[in-house]
Motif scaffolding. Structure first.
Motif, PDB file in Angstrom:
ATOM      1  N   VAL A   1      12.235  -4.874 -16.035  1.00 16.55           N
ATOM      2  CA  VAL A   1      12.238  -5.054 -14.587  1.00 16.55           C
ATOM      3  C   VAL A   1      11.127  -4.206 -13.992  1.00 16.55           C
ATOM      4  O   VAL A   1      11.071  -2.998 -14.232  1.00 16.55           O
ATOM      5  CB  VAL A   1      13.597  -4.652 -13.969  1.00 16.55           C
ATOM      6  N   ASP A   2      10.226  -4.839 -13.238  1.00 15.27           N
ATOM      7  CA  ASP A   2       9.195  -4.105 -12.510  1.00 15.27           C
ATOM      8  C   ASP A   2       9.754  -3.721 -11.150  1.00 15.27           C
ATOM      9  O   ASP A   2      10.138  -4.595 -10.361  1.00 15.27           O
ATOM     10  CB  ASP A   2       7.943  -4.957 -12.336  1.00 15.27           C
ATOM     11  N   VAL A   3       9.795  -2.403 -10.887  1.00 13.99           N
ATOM     12  CA  VAL A   3      10.366  -1.898  -9.641  1.00 13.99           C
ATOM     13  C   VAL A   3       9.289  -1.150  -8.864  1.00 13.99           C
ATOM     14  O   VAL A   3       8.596  -0.293  -9.413  1.00 13.99           O
ATOM     15  CB  VAL A   3      11.563  -0.966  -9.921  1.00 13.99           C
TER      16      VAL A   3
ATOM     17  N   VAL B   1      10.270  -6.305  -8.144  1.00  9.46           N
ATOM     18  CA  VAL B   1       9.079  -7.150  -8.007  1.00  9.46           C
ATOM     19  C   VAL B   1       9.153  -8.314  -8.982  1.00  9.46           C
ATOM     20  O   VAL B   1       8.820  -9.442  -8.645  1.00  9.46           O
ATOM     21  CB  VAL B   1       7.793  -6.320  -8.236  1.00  9.46           C
ATOM     22  N   LYS B   2       9.633  -8.046 -10.175  1.00  9.69           N
ATOM     23  CA  LYS B   2       9.757  -9.096 -11.181  1.00  9.69           C
ATOM     24  C   LYS B   2      10.755  -8.660 -12.238  1.00  9.69           C
ATOM     25  O   LYS B   2      10.847  -7.462 -12.549  1.00  9.69           O
ATOM     26  CB  LYS B   2       8.395  -9.388 -11.831  1.00  9.69           C
ATOM     27  N   ALA B   3      11.495  -9.614 -12.769  1.00 15.66           N
ATOM     28  CA  ALA B   3      12.419  -9.360 -13.879  1.00 15.66           C
ATOM     29  C   ALA B   3      12.134 -10.388 -14.965  1.00 15.66           C
ATOM     30  O   ALA B   3      12.109 -11.593 -14.707  1.00 15.66           O
ATOM     31  CB  ALA B   3      13.874  -9.454 -13.421  1.00 15.66           C
TER      32      ALA B   3
ATOM     33  N   THR C   1       8.248   1.546  -6.159  1.00 15.37           N
ATOM     34  CA  THR C   1       8.749   2.764  -5.519  1.00 15.37           C
ATOM     35  C   THR C   1       7.613   3.372  -4.705  1.00 15.37           C
ATOM     36  O   THR C   1       6.476   2.902  -4.745  1.00 15.37           O
ATOM     37  CB  THR C   1       9.223   3.782  -6.560  1.00 15.37           C
ATOM     38  N   THR C   2       7.921   4.427  -3.975  1.00 10.79           N
ATOM     39  CA  THR C   2       6.861   5.128  -3.256  1.00 10.79           C
ATOM     40  C   THR C   2       5.950   5.824  -4.268  1.00 10.79           C
ATOM     41  O   THR C   2       6.342   6.084  -5.415  1.00 10.79           O
ATOM     42  CB  THR C   2       7.442   6.178  -2.313  1.00 10.79           C
ATOM     43  N   ALA C   3       4.732   6.108  -3.836  1.00 10.99           N
ATOM     44  CA  ALA C   3       3.784   6.778  -4.723  1.00 10.99           C
ATOM     45  C   ALA C   3       4.295   8.150  -5.143  1.00 10.99           C
ATOM     46  O   ALA C   3       4.005   8.627  -6.245  1.00 10.99           O
ATOM     47  CB  ALA C   3       2.425   6.907  -4.026  1.00 10.99           C
ATOM     48  N   GLU C   4       5.083   8.790  -4.294  1.00  5.60           N
ATOM     49  CA  GLU C   4       5.624  10.111  -4.631  1.00  5.60           C
ATOM     50  C   GLU C   4       6.725  10.013  -5.689  1.00  5.60           C
ATOM     51  O   GLU C   4       6.846  10.899  -6.550  1.00  5.60           O
ATOM     52  CB  GLU C   4       6.191  10.789  -3.365  1.00  5.60           C
ATOM     53  N   ASP C   5       7.525   8.942  -5.646  1.00  6.24           N
ATOM     54  CA  ASP C   5       8.651   8.804  -6.573  1.00  6.24           C
ATOM     55  C   ASP C   5       8.267   8.138  -7.881  1.00  6.24           C
ATOM     56  O   ASP C   5       9.008   8.224  -8.864  1.00  6.24           O
ATOM     57  CB  ASP C   5       9.783   7.996  -5.914  1.00  6.24           C
ATOM     58  N   GLY C   6       7.132   7.452  -7.913  1.00  6.72           N
ATOM     59  CA  GLY C   6       6.734   6.714  -9.094  1.00  6.72           C
ATOM     60  C   GLY C   6       6.677   7.560 -10.357  1.00  6.72           C
ATOM     61  O   GLY C   6       7.279   7.197 -11.380  1.00  6.72           O
TER      62      GLY C   6
ATOM     63  N   ALA D   1       0.840  -1.194   0.000  1.00  8.21           N
ATOM     64  CA  ALA D   1       0.000   0.000   0.000  1.00  8.21           C
ATOM     65  C   ALA D   1       0.876   1.246   0.000  1.00  8.21           C
ATOM     66  O   ALA D   1       1.876   1.328   0.725  1.00  8.21           O
ATOM     67  CB  ALA D   1      -0.902  -0.018   1.229  1.00  8.21           C
ATOM     68  N   GLY D   2       0.533   2.210  -0.849  1.00  6.64           N
ATOM     69  CA  GLY D   2       1.311   3.439  -0.927  1.00  6.64           C
ATOM     70  C   GLY D   2       2.483   3.361  -1.895  1.00  6.64           C
ATOM     71  O   GLY D   2       3.274   4.297  -1.982  1.00  6.64           O
ATOM     72  N   GLU D   3       2.616   2.232  -2.619  1.00  4.05           N
ATOM     73  CA  GLU D   3       3.696   2.075  -3.596  1.00  4.05           C
ATOM     74  C   GLU D   3       3.140   2.069  -5.019  1.00  4.05           C
ATOM     75  O   GLU D   3       1.947   1.831  -5.236  1.00  4.05           O
ATOM     76  CB  GLU D   3       4.477   0.783  -3.353  1.00  4.05           C
ATOM     77  N   GLN D   4       4.012   2.340  -5.966  1.00  7.69           N
ATOM     78  CA  GLN D   4       3.667   2.265  -7.387  1.00  7.69           C
ATOM     79  C   GLN D   4       4.682   1.368  -8.095  1.00  7.69           C
ATOM     80  O   GLN D   4       5.828   1.244  -7.647  1.00  7.69           O
ATOM     81  CB  GLN D   4       3.648   3.657  -8.025  1.00  7.69           C
ATOM     82  N   LEU D   5       4.237   0.756  -9.187  1.00  7.76           N
ATOM     83  CA  LEU D   5       5.088  -0.165  -9.942  1.00  7.76           C
ATOM     84  C   LEU D   5       5.567   0.523 -11.213  1.00  7.76           C
ATOM     85  O   LEU D   5       4.760   0.994 -12.017  1.00  7.76           O
ATOM     86  CB  LEU D   5       4.302  -1.424 -10.295  1.00  7.76           C
TER      87      LEU D   5
END
Length: 220
Positions: free
Chosen positions: A189-191, A175-177, A193-198, A121-125
């Protein structure tokens, strides 16, 4: 007068001489019996030590929720060093997520499943495409900590201004490569990050101004 009839006496049975067994033959017979018994004992021991374990019967992607249709069971002689989910615990892994990519025919290990979502929660891919020369020699695995580094795009007029400054970075988690794409060798590569940095990381990717760096062990 006729001659007196002679009466036959009792017939003695034929004498059978006892055969003497050679000591070598006896020893060999005992050895074969012992070896056969040992073989049967080993076979019974192996059969008795078979363990019911959980297997994967369908492809399962990283982060996918496991269902009963994805899993099966098998009985096998299991080395104590092999960590596998026992069939009695099958219900406990159904509903959890795959922490790694699972392939049919493999045993399911406890470390391959997680109850946590790989994107919290609060992350983005953020998907990042890496060219062959940008892919680290160390395999990228789910949960691995990385840094997204902003680098000037080729031909950028800001190159001289930023050459003497510390590049901007964003912390992330793999998260996945994917595997290398045929022909191009590009790895996606799925990484997380925080919602602010996404959004910032996505903009760097779009501009071709991002590099992925592996974080040091124990780093954030």
């Amino acid at each position: 007068m006729s001659a007196p009839r002679q009466v036959a006496g009792p017939v003695a049975p034929p004498r059978v001489s006892a055969r003497r067994r050679r000591p070598g033959v006896i020893a060999l017979s005992l050895a074969l019996i012992a070896a056969g018994g040992a073989g049967v004992a080993v076979l019974l021991l192996q059969v008795g030590n078979r363990t019911e374990v959980v297997t994967v019967i369908r492809d399962v992607q990283v982060g996918q929720v496991l269902t009963e249709q994805d899993l099966g069971t098998a009985s096998m002689a299991l080395d104590p060093a092999v960590k596998a989910v026992h069939s009695d615990d099958l219900d406990s892994v159904v509903g959890k997520r795959a922490a790694v990519e699972l392939k049919p025919g493999s045993l399911l290990a406890p470390s391959q499943v997680t109850k946590d979502s790989l994107v919290k929660a609060g992350e983005q891919l953020v998907p990042i495409g890496l060219k062959p020369e940008q892919v680290p020699a160390t395999a990228l695995v789910p949960g691995q900590k990385v840094q997204l580094v902003h680098v000037p795009a080729q031909g950028s007029t800001d190159t001289d201004k930023t050459s003497n400054t510390t590049p901007q970075t964003i912390d992330g988690r793999v998260v996945k490569a994917s595997g290398a794409a045929p022909g191009t060798g590009v790895v996606v590569v799925d990484v997380a990050t925080t919602a602010e940095d996404g959004p910032t990381a996505a903009a760097w990717v779009s501009a071709g101004a991002l590099r992925l760096v592996l974080a040091a062990p124990g780093g954030n």
